[in-house]
Write a protein that holds these residues in place. Structure first.
Motif, short mmCIF file in Angstrom:
data_model
loop_
_atom_site.label_atom_id
_atom_site.label_comp_id
_atom_site.label_asym_id
_atom_site.label_seq_id
_atom_site.Cartn_x
_atom_site.Cartn_y
_atom_site.Cartn_z
N ASP A 53 -2.36 13.76 0.61
CA ASP A 53 -1.01 13.19 0.73
C ASP A 53 -0.90 11.96 -0.12
OD1 ASP A 53 -0.12 13.90 4.20
OD2 ASP A 53 0.30 14.94 2.33
N LEU A 57 2.45 10.46 -1.95
CA LEU A 57 2.92 9.09 -1.75
C LEU A 57 3.01 8.35 -3.07
CD1 LEU A 57 1.27 7.50 1.36
CD2 LEU A 57 3.64 7.37 0.69
N SER A 105 1.56 1.52 -2.85
CA SER A 105 1.64 1.76 -1.41
C SER A 105 0.69 2.87 -0.98
CB SER A 105 3.07 2.16 -1.02
OG SER A 105 3.98 1.35 -1.66
N TRP A 109 -2.04 3.08 2.14
CA TRP A 109 -2.13 4.20 3.08
C TRP A 109 -3.56 4.73 3.12
CZ3 TRP A 109 -3.33 9.36 2.21
CH2 TRP A 109 -3.02 10.25 3.24
N ARG A 113 -6.78 4.42 6.10
CA ARG A 113 -7.31 5.63 6.72
C ARG A 113 -8.81 5.78 6.46
NH1 ARG A 113 -2.69 5.67 6.76
NH2 ARG A 113 -1.41 6.73 8.31
N PHE A 128 -2.04 -6.83 0.72
CA PHE A 128 -1.71 -6.39 -0.63
C PHE A 128 -1.64 -7.54 -1.62
CE2 PHE A 128 -0.41 -3.07 -3.32
CZ PHE A 128 0.56 -3.55 -4.17
N ARG A 174 -0.45 -23.11 4.99
CA ARG A 174 0.61 -22.18 4.68
C ARG A 174 1.56 -22.03 5.85
NH1 ARG A 174 3.01 -17.89 2.44
NH2 ARG A 174 3.02 -15.98 3.66
N ARG A 175 1.00 -22.01 7.07
CA ARG A 175 1.88 -21.87 8.23
C ARG A 175 2.79 -23.07 8.37
NH1 ARG A 175 -2.16 -19.34 12.73
NH2 ARG A 175 -2.46 -17.36 11.65
N GLY B 29 0.68 -16.13 13.70
CA GLY B 29 0.18 -15.40 12.53
C GLY B 29 1.03 -14.23 12.09
N PHE B 31 3.58 -14.21 10.18
CA PHE B 31 4.06 -14.30 8.82
C PHE B 31 2.94 -14.58 7.83
CE2 PHE B 31 8.12 -13.74 10.30
CZ PHE B 31 8.45 -14.65 11.29
N ASP B 32 1.70 -14.35 8.24
CA ASP B 32 0.60 -14.62 7.32
C ASP B 32 0.61 -13.69 6.12
OD1 ASP B 32 -1.92 -15.58 9.78
OD2 ASP B 32 -0.36 -16.69 8.74
N ASP B 33 1.03 -12.47 6.33
CA ASP B 33 1.06 -11.52 5.23
C ASP B 33 2.47 -10.99 5.11
OD1 ASP B 33 -0.75 -8.44 4.47
OD2 ASP B 33 0.78 -9.56 3.40
N LEU B 34 3.19 -11.43 4.08
CA LEU B 34 4.58 -11.01 3.95
C LEU B 34 4.78 -9.85 3.02
CD1 LEU B 34 6.22 -14.53 3.79
CD2 LEU B 34 6.31 -12.91 5.66
N GLU B 35 3.72 -9.50 2.25
CA GLU B 35 3.96 -8.46 1.24
C GLU B 35 3.55 -7.07 1.69
OE1 GLU B 35 2.95 -9.98 -2.82
OE2 GLU B 35 3.15 -7.83 -3.24
N THR B 36 2.45 -6.98 2.41
CA THR B 36 1.96 -5.64 2.77
C THR B 36 2.91 -4.87 3.67
OG1 THR B 36 -0.18 -6.74 2.75
CG2 THR B 36 -0.15 -4.44 3.37
N HIS B 39 5.35 -2.76 1.88
CA HIS B 39 4.85 -1.50 1.32
C HIS B 39 4.65 -0.46 2.41
CE1 HIS B 39 3.97 -2.77 -2.83
NE2 HIS B 39 3.93 -3.95 -2.29
N ARG B 40 4.21 -0.93 3.56
CA ARG B 40 3.95 0.03 4.65
C ARG B 40 5.21 0.74 5.06
NH1 ARG B 40 -1.18 -2.27 6.97
NH2 ARG B 40 -0.44 -4.39 6.98
N LEU B 42 7.39 1.97 3.30
CA LEU B 42 7.71 3.11 2.46
C LEU B 42 6.98 4.37 2.88
CD1 LEU B 42 7.55 1.32 -0.99
CD2 LEU B 42 9.57 2.13 0.19
N ILE B 43 5.99 4.21 3.75
CA ILE B 43 5.20 5.37 4.14
C ILE B 43 5.88 6.05 5.32
CG2 ILE B 43 2.96 6.09 4.97
CD1 ILE B 43 1.84 3.54 3.58
N GLU B 46 5.83 11.47 8.03
CA GLU B 46 5.21 12.74 7.66
C GLU B 46 3.83 12.54 7.03
OE1 GLU B 46 8.54 13.12 4.66
OE2 GLU B 46 6.93 14.23 3.67
N PHE B 47 3.56 11.32 6.55
CA PHE B 47 2.27 11.07 5.95
C PHE B 47 1.24 10.58 6.94
CE2 PHE B 47 3.42 12.01 1.80
CZ PHE B 47 4.63 11.44 1.50
N ASP B 48 1.63 10.46 8.19
CA ASP B 48 0.72 9.91 9.18
C ASP B 48 -0.23 10.98 9.69
OD1 ASP B 48 2.25 7.16 10.79
OD2 ASP B 48 0.17 7.42 10.14
N THR B 49 -1.44 10.96 9.13
CA THR B 49 -2.43 11.92 9.65
C THR B 49 -2.92 11.36 10.98
OG1 THR B 49 -3.94 10.73 8.22
CG2 THR B 49 -3.32 12.93 7.54
#
Lengths: 792, 63
Positions: A53, A57, A105, A109, A113, A128, A174-175, B29, B31-36, B39-40, B42-43, B46-49
């Motif tokens: 998959d 993707l 992305s 994924w 996994r 990311f 950062r916080r 915590g 807002f520690d990671d705002l970018e990932t 992207h998630r 977009l998944i 149906e792609f969730d195995t």
């Protein structure tokens, strides 16, 4: 019948796209679907594990840059070392790795996994932006196997220390930053609600009340929110210099004073909305820009890449082997060295013989036969043979460790970057200040409030946001554009440094050449090619680099499976029997033409069937890359530790301006240091690490040793030297954009400043115009950034 | 117009409530990671195995 041939491109190859990574490449006549072995292996793995998959993707959300899969030959056994776990893991359950090749992305994924592919992994969390993964292991699971799994799906992992105190400080900082921005945003928004009514003409009691409300709401923003600016301005003034935060603070203070005056008087303009808006915009742009920096692969603790890991030590009885960490090796310990491993410490060979590749330490491209009594060094690769090492120096005292410590120091003493922004900004700020003081003085006796109003308008409207925002923005966008071309730039300063580069130093082995023995030419003396099946059968199980090279040379031929028996090595010849006939591979010795190092003949009985010339092949993209750099007027220098004759041949062939051979790592570093900000260095081995750190811009090629990757400022994610030319064009385009923005901003400031000085601009107008000018410059930077990403 | 005297403080109270929850979320915590997470998103499902639940996980296939 004899025909000679050399490496050449297929005439009938077509341009296709790799099924796995999407790079375009020339497929040979056999219709390959993958650009390289790495991609093919990973594809196979994913399809058998039912994870294809991934490809669907990828189509939905394509990657930023097509990168061929890289599967390193590293074993990652050191990840299970108790020392490493103690140092690098969070509460022994989680470990963080920087991974190469995380660019879409679908990658997120797939990485999350990983538990499906490796039973030692409980969960994986991807970050990311930082290109890191946090791997949580199951109870009793192995971090080493987790790292191997990451490697096998094409994401080479590197240990990073996310649990150190430095990292925690960064996180807390950062916080706090985010909270400041949030508070500023909330207050500004609410202030606007009341301000609108004031603009709309609210007066009398309501007007007064709302004005006071804006003051109350602005209080947290102008104290807590603006704190970083006050601190920075104070530090600059204490050091008797001016920086960009000084005028901002001046504007804030002046604005507050005047607004408070109006409030107590009960009439007059109140500027709290503009002031808090200013703080909010500045805070958020600075935070956003800071987050675009890549700080995780740095040059601190470079030695760790050498000190980490376990080795097999022979106990005193000479028989039992025990696994100990490299750190605990003492002088006169005996260590078992297996084939295809890195030698852990400086010492002598006590028993046995082998073949050692010294290129990482000295740049020498040909592996050297070593036997009992010979001296070997930590960091070199034992290519073939199993033998016993007698440690003569503790790992931390080895030559390599000293080199790496040296590189750490060099990176801290890099030639200082005089930021363009600081240079011009300081001058600019000084001029504005002087003018403001002059206008206040002019009106001090006659009409002080008029003087203040004009000074305030001047300081507000000429606020140097272009330096604080637009320049860093351009630099960060350039870093992003570079990422699209497979260049990992660690921070925006590198772009500025590139503008001053006049000379580029290249390492030879592994950078400009492939650092692997390959067949650079052959001569076939027989018509029956099927006999090469015997050659393949003979070399198939040999680990010698010559075997690898010969096998690769005959790979493309469709050969029958042959069985050989009685395979043995006598007098340096590889001999075997097939169908009663004796076949052998014999070394012909050093050829003296060009970069050819050795010739090997394939014999049936005593008749030569073919001759293969093996050497360290120059990379295909090297010539083109160098040509484009020279076309920019850059001086290209070949700097190598290898022998003079070889280096000069390569230098001549690729057209280097200058050639420097037999250079020790220390010598390399001195050359780079002497050239200061004018020189960039490109390398890959440990012998390049300190030069890379000392250079103004250090570039590590793909597949570099860990130490070089960390010591460098730029890392090539793609296996293509032509990306270096892209680096320079991005830098030049960015420079031009910055200068253009500066001109726009300066001319605007001259016009607006004149209006303010002559009393034609009410401070309120200044407060409105200033963000407009900043916005124009910001949009201009964004547009250039867009063009950088798509156009070039 | 008198209602404004009630509404304005009420609005500010509500606003500060949100501000406080923002501050708490930041400290936790979120807002520690705002970018990932972007992207998630977009998944698609149906792609969730199906993931192997942690408790029943034996040592999976070793690579």
């Amino acid at each position: 019948m004899t025909f000679t041939a050399g490496p050449s491109a297929d005439a009938a190859s077509l341009l296709t796209v790799c099924v796995h990574c999407g790079t375009s490449f020339r497929a040979g006549s056999s219709g390959e679907r993958f650009c390289c072995h790495g991609c093919e292996t990973v594809h196979q793995l994913l399809t058998t594990a039912g994870l294809d998959d991934y490809y669907r993707l990828r189509e939905i959300s394509p990657p930023v840059c097509a990168l061929p899969a890289k599967v390193s030959s590293e074993s990652f056994a050191f990840c299970d070392d108790p020392e490493v776990i103690r140092k690098y893991s969070r509460n022994e359950r989680e470990m963080d790795f920087f991974v190469e090749g995380l660019n879409c992305s679908a990658c997120i994924w797939l990485l999350e996994r990983l538990p499906l592919l490796c039973g030692d992994v409980e969960s994986v969390e991807v970050n990311f932006a930082k290109s890191t993964v946090r791997v949580k292991r199951v109870d009793g699971g192995s971090f080493a196997r987790a790292a191997q799994a990451l490697n096998r799906i094409g994401y080479t992992p590197h240990l990073v220390d996310e649990s150190g105190s430095q990292e925690l400080l960064r996180k807390r900082e950062r916080r706090r930053e985010l909270i400041r921005i949030g508070v500023a945003a909330a207050c500004t928004g609410n202030i606007m609600i009341f301000s609108v009514s004031l603009y709309g003409g609210a007066d009398a009691f309501i007007g007064q009340w709302f004005a006071w409300l804006t003051a109350v709401l602005a209080a947290p923003v102008l104290t807590y929110g603006a704190w970083p600016f006050y601190r920075s301005a104070y530090q600059a003034l204490r050091a008797r210099t001016l920086n960009l935060d000084v005028p901002i603070v001046a504007a804030l203070i002046a604005g507050v004073v005047m607004s408070a005056w109006s409030l107590t008087l009960g009439e007059g303009a109140v500027y709290f909305d503009s002031l808090s808006m200013l703080v909010f915009l500045l805070l958020s742009s600075r935070a956003w820009l800071k987050n675009l920096q890549q700080t995780h692969l740095d040059a601190s603790r470079l030695e760790d890449s050498l000190l980490l890991g376990t080795v097999e030590r022979l106990a005193a009885d000479g028989r039992t082997r025990e696994k100990v960490s490299r750190l605990s090796l003492q002088v006169d310990d005996f260590v078992m060295i297996a084939p295809d491993t890195l030698i852990p410490a400086d010492g002598v060979i006590a028993h046995g013989h082998g073949l050692v590749q010294m290129s990482a330490l000295t740049g020498e491209s040909a592996p050297v036969d070593v036997r009992e009594g010979d001296v070997v060094f930590a960091g070199t690769q034992n290519v073939d043979g199993e033998w016993v090492l007698q440690v003569k120096k503790k790992v931390a005292d080895s030559r390599l460790a000293r080199l790496l410590r040296d590189a750490e120091i060099s990176s801290r003493e890099k030639p200082a970057l005089i930021r363009f922004a600081d240079q011009v900004g300081r001058w600019f700020v000084g001029v504005v200040f002087v003018l403001a003081l002059l206008v206040v003085a002019r009106f001090a006796l006659t009409n002080p409030s008029e003087g203040f109003a004009r000074a305030l308008a001047l300081v507000i409207v000429t606020c140097p946001c272009v330096f604080g925002m637009a320049i860093p923005l351009s630099l960060s966008l350039a870093v992003k554009a570079a990422a699209r071309r497979g260049l990992l730039i660690k921070n925006g300063d590198v772009i500025e440094r590139l503008a001053a580069i006049r000379k580029v130093y290249f390492d030879k082995t592994g950078t400009v050449t492939e650092a692997a023995l390959s067949c650079v030419g052959f001569q076939i003396c027989t018509g029956d090619l099927s006999e090469f099946g015997v050659l393949r059968a003979l070399e198939k199980d040999q680990e010698h680099p010559v075997a690898v090279a010969l096998l690769r040379a005959i790979e493309a031929l469709d050969l029958p499976e042959m069985k050989v028996s009685n395979v043995r090595v006598e007098d340096g010849r590889l001999i075997g029997e097939c169908g009663g006939i004796e076949y052998s591979v014999r070394a012909h010795g050093l050829s003296d033409a060009e970069t050819l190092r050795m010739s090997y003949g394939f014999y049936r009985e005593n008749e030569m069937l073919a001759r293969f010339d093996l050497g360290d092949r120059v990379r295909e993209d090297a010539a083109e890359a160098l040509r484009s750099l020279r076309a920019r007027g850059l001086e290209t220098v070949l700097l190598s530790g290898d022998r003079r004759s070889v280096v000069e041949t390569v230098g001549r062939r690729l057209g280097f301006t200058l050639v420097n051979a037999e250079a020790t790592p220390e010598h390399k570093r001195e050359l780079l240091r002497a050239d200061g900000e004018r020189a960039a260095m490109i390398g890959d081995g440990a012998n390049d690490a300190s030069a890379l750190a000392a250079a103004s811009v250090g570039i590590a090629v793909r597949g570099s040793m860990e130490a070089s990757l960390r010591a460098a400022d730029v890392y090539l994610l793609k296996n293509d030297l032509r990306a270096i030319d892209d680096l320079f064009s991005i830098a030049r385009a960015t420079r031009r954009a910055i200068v253009r923005n500066l001109l726009i901003s300066v001319s605007f400031n001259i016009c607006a400043g004149t209006l303010a000085l002559t009393g034609h601009m009410h401070p309120l107008w200044a407060a409105v115009l200033m963000p407009l000018s900043s916005l124009t410059v910001l949009i201009s930077s964004l547009v250039t950034g867009r063009r950088l990403e798509t156009g070039k | 117009m008198n209602i404004v005297y009630v509404l304005a403080p009420l609005a500010l109270l509500l606003g500060s409530g949100f501000a406080i929850s923002y501050i708490v979320a930041t400290h936790r915590g979120q807002f520690d990671d705002l970018e990932t997470p972007a992207h998630r998103m977009l998944i698609d499902d149906e792609f969730d195995t199906p993931k192997i639940p942690a408790k029943t996980a034996k040592k999976g296939p070793h690579l």
